[in-house]
Design an enzyme around this catalytic site. Structure first.
Site, PDB file in Angstrom:
ATOM      1  N   THR A 173     -49.894  21.999  10.218  1.00 33.54           N
ATOM      2  CA  THR A 173     -49.581  23.393   9.905  1.00 33.54           C
ATOM      3  C   THR A 173     -50.429  24.325  10.759  1.00 33.54           C
ATOM      4  OG1 THR A 173     -49.162  22.735   7.626  1.00 33.54           O
ATOM      5  CG2 THR A 173     -49.677  25.055   7.994  1.00 33.54           C
ATOM      6  N   ARG A 201     -38.404  19.052   0.179  1.00 33.47           N
ATOM      7  CA  ARG A 201     -39.827  19.142  -0.202  1.00 33.47           C
ATOM      8  C   ARG A 201     -40.443  20.414   0.406  1.00 33.47           C
ATOM      9  NH1 ARG A 201     -44.778  19.815   2.700  1.00 33.47           N
ATOM     10  NH2 ARG A 201     -46.463  19.062   1.367  1.00 33.47           N
ATOM     11  N   VAL A 202     -41.211  21.117  -0.391  1.00 30.90           N
ATOM     12  CA  VAL A 202     -41.892  22.322   0.085  1.00 30.90           C
ATOM     13  C   VAL A 202     -43.364  22.211  -0.274  1.00 30.90           C
ATOM     14  CG1 VAL A 202     -42.041  24.832  -0.095  1.00 30.90           C
ATOM     15  CG2 VAL A 202     -39.810  23.708  -0.242  1.00 30.90           C
ATOM     16  N   GLY A 203     -44.226  22.537   0.678  1.00 29.31           N
ATOM     17  CA  GLY A 203     -45.662  22.501   0.422  1.00 29.31           C
ATOM     18  C   GLY A 203     -46.224  23.881   0.132  1.00 29.31           C
ATOM     19  N   ASP A 204     -47.475  24.078   0.488  1.00 29.14           N
ATOM     20  CA  ASP A 204     -48.167  25.325   0.152  1.00 29.14           C
ATOM     21  C   ASP A 204     -47.894  26.468   1.120  1.00 29.14           C
ATOM     22  OD1 ASP A 204     -49.503  23.741   2.104  1.00 29.14           O
ATOM     23  OD2 ASP A 204     -51.305  24.967   1.865  1.00 29.14           O
ATOM     24  N   GLY A 225     -53.145  21.224   5.259  1.00 28.49           N
ATOM     25  CA  GLY A 225     -53.458  19.955   4.604  1.00 28.49           C
ATOM     26  C   GLY A 225     -52.350  19.558   3.660  1.00 28.49           C
ATOM     27  N   GLY A 227     -50.186  19.996   1.083  1.00 25.12           N
ATOM     28  CA  GLY A 227     -49.846  21.221   0.381  1.00 25.12           C
ATOM     29  C   GLY A 227     -49.806  21.085  -1.122  1.00 25.12           C
TER      30      GLY A 227
HETATM   31  N1  GLY Z   1     -49.716  22.341   4.337  1.00 24.53           N
HETATM   32  C1  GLY Z   1     -48.401  22.171   4.752  1.00 24.53           C
HETATM   33  C2  GLY Z   1     -47.588  21.380   3.834  1.00 24.53           C
HETATM   34  O1  GLY Z   1     -48.123  20.669   2.996  1.00 24.53           O
HETATM   35  O2  GLY Z   1     -46.385  21.436   3.961  1.00 24.53           O
END
Ligand code: GLY
Length: 304
Positions: A173, A201-204, A225, A227
């Site tokens: 990221t 899937r979606v992270g932070d 990292g 997420g």
């Molecule tokens: N930090 C990016 C993700 O986990 O998608």
């Protein structure tokens, strides 16, 4: 409000990076920091500066964002980005994009709209109405193919080699945080997630308070990292609040990333700017390329 020294810091993702690739990874961060800081020195806003820096990182195929975004389990790139203006707490974020060349520009368009978060087809429909640049999904597949060939061939191209070995270790990221001379803060983040991630899937990265946060008088942060961990503890908001209570940038960054590791067993890193305009960064991974500029020092300082 007295004039503040402008400052800007970027990162190119926390993870396991082959040592011979670190110079290139830092070079890309320096170029992005210089692009963002030029905006600040010309009197531009922190928001404009983090966007300029993030575009430079999205356009660099070394990083897992924009052009260099990794592919999901179906072999398709799904991109996320987020942006926050600390002056008015406005947020724009987008997720699950397949065809937008620079997700951070779509995040900016969302920030300027009534909405905060737009996903998938709806986000891309909005992008079309805003005249943003589209690419064929094959654009990201081809970038990945070239990068893979370069790695296999030993050439320059892939920053975080662990993608090929263990997709779950890949977290390249990108992010940028800035404060302008008027004391306004901003933060931006952009990602392809991790290679082989499940569809949807979606992270932070597009979650305000988790992957990015900015608040005038407190500070700003951008995270990288796993997420899932950064969402659970709202890491970007947490570290900004800490700085708002007077903890200096470096200490706040170190303490917060230690919390991610100790409390959750998560791995990653973050960049911050505190209320005094001091930059900080921390990671609990083997590396995290970063670069920053501050005050009269227009030459970016970088490290990993
Ligand atoms: N930090 C990016 C993700 O986990 O998608």
């Amino acid at each position: 409000m007295p004039a503040m020294q402008p400052a800007l810091i970027v990162h190119g993702g926390a993870g396991a990076i082959a040592p011979e690739r670190l110079p290139l990874a830092e070079e890309g961060c320096r170029a992005a920091a210089a692009a963002g800081f030029a905006v600040l020195r010309a009197g531009g806003t922190a928001l404009a500066a983090v966007i300029a820096a993030t575009i430079a990182l999205e356009d660099n195929p070394l990083y897992n964002a924009g052009t260099g975004a990794v592919l999901n389990i179906d072999g398709i790139a799904e991109l996320d980005a987020g942006l926050m203006d600390g002056a008015n707490l406005e947020v724009g974020a987008v997720l699950g994009l397949h065809r937008i060349k620079n997700p951070i520009l779509l995040a900016r368009a969302v920030l300027q709209s009534r909405e905060v978060l737009l996903a998938g087809d709806g986000a891309e429909r909005f992008a079309r109405s805003q005249g943003l640049e589209f690419v064929d999904p094959a654009y990201f597949v081809e970038a990945n193919r070239l990068r893979r060939m370069e790695v296999v061939g030993g050439g320059d191209g892939l920053v975080i080699q662990s993608t090929l070995d263990n997709p779950h270790e890949k977290h390249g990221t990108v992010g940028a945080v800035a404060v302008d001379r008027d004391g306004h803060f901003a933060a931006a983040a952009s990602t392809g997630g991790y290679a082989g991630k499940p569809v949807g899937r979606v992270g932070d990265t597009p979650i305000a308070g988790a992957g990015f946060y900015a608040e005038d008088g407190a500070g700003a942060a951008a995270c990288t990292g796993q997420g899932e961990y950064f969402i659970r503890m709202l890491i970007a908001q947490r570290v900004s609040a800490m700085m708002g209570q007077g903890v200096i940038a470096h200490t706040a960054a170190e303490q917060t990333i230690a919390l991610v590791g100790d409390r959750l067993g998560g791995a990653g890193g973050l960049i911050v700017i505190d209320a005094l305009g001091q930059v900080g960064w921390a990671r609990n991974t083997p590396a995290m390329p970063y670069a920053y500029c501050r005050g009269d020092n227009i030459e970016p300082v970088s490290g990993s």
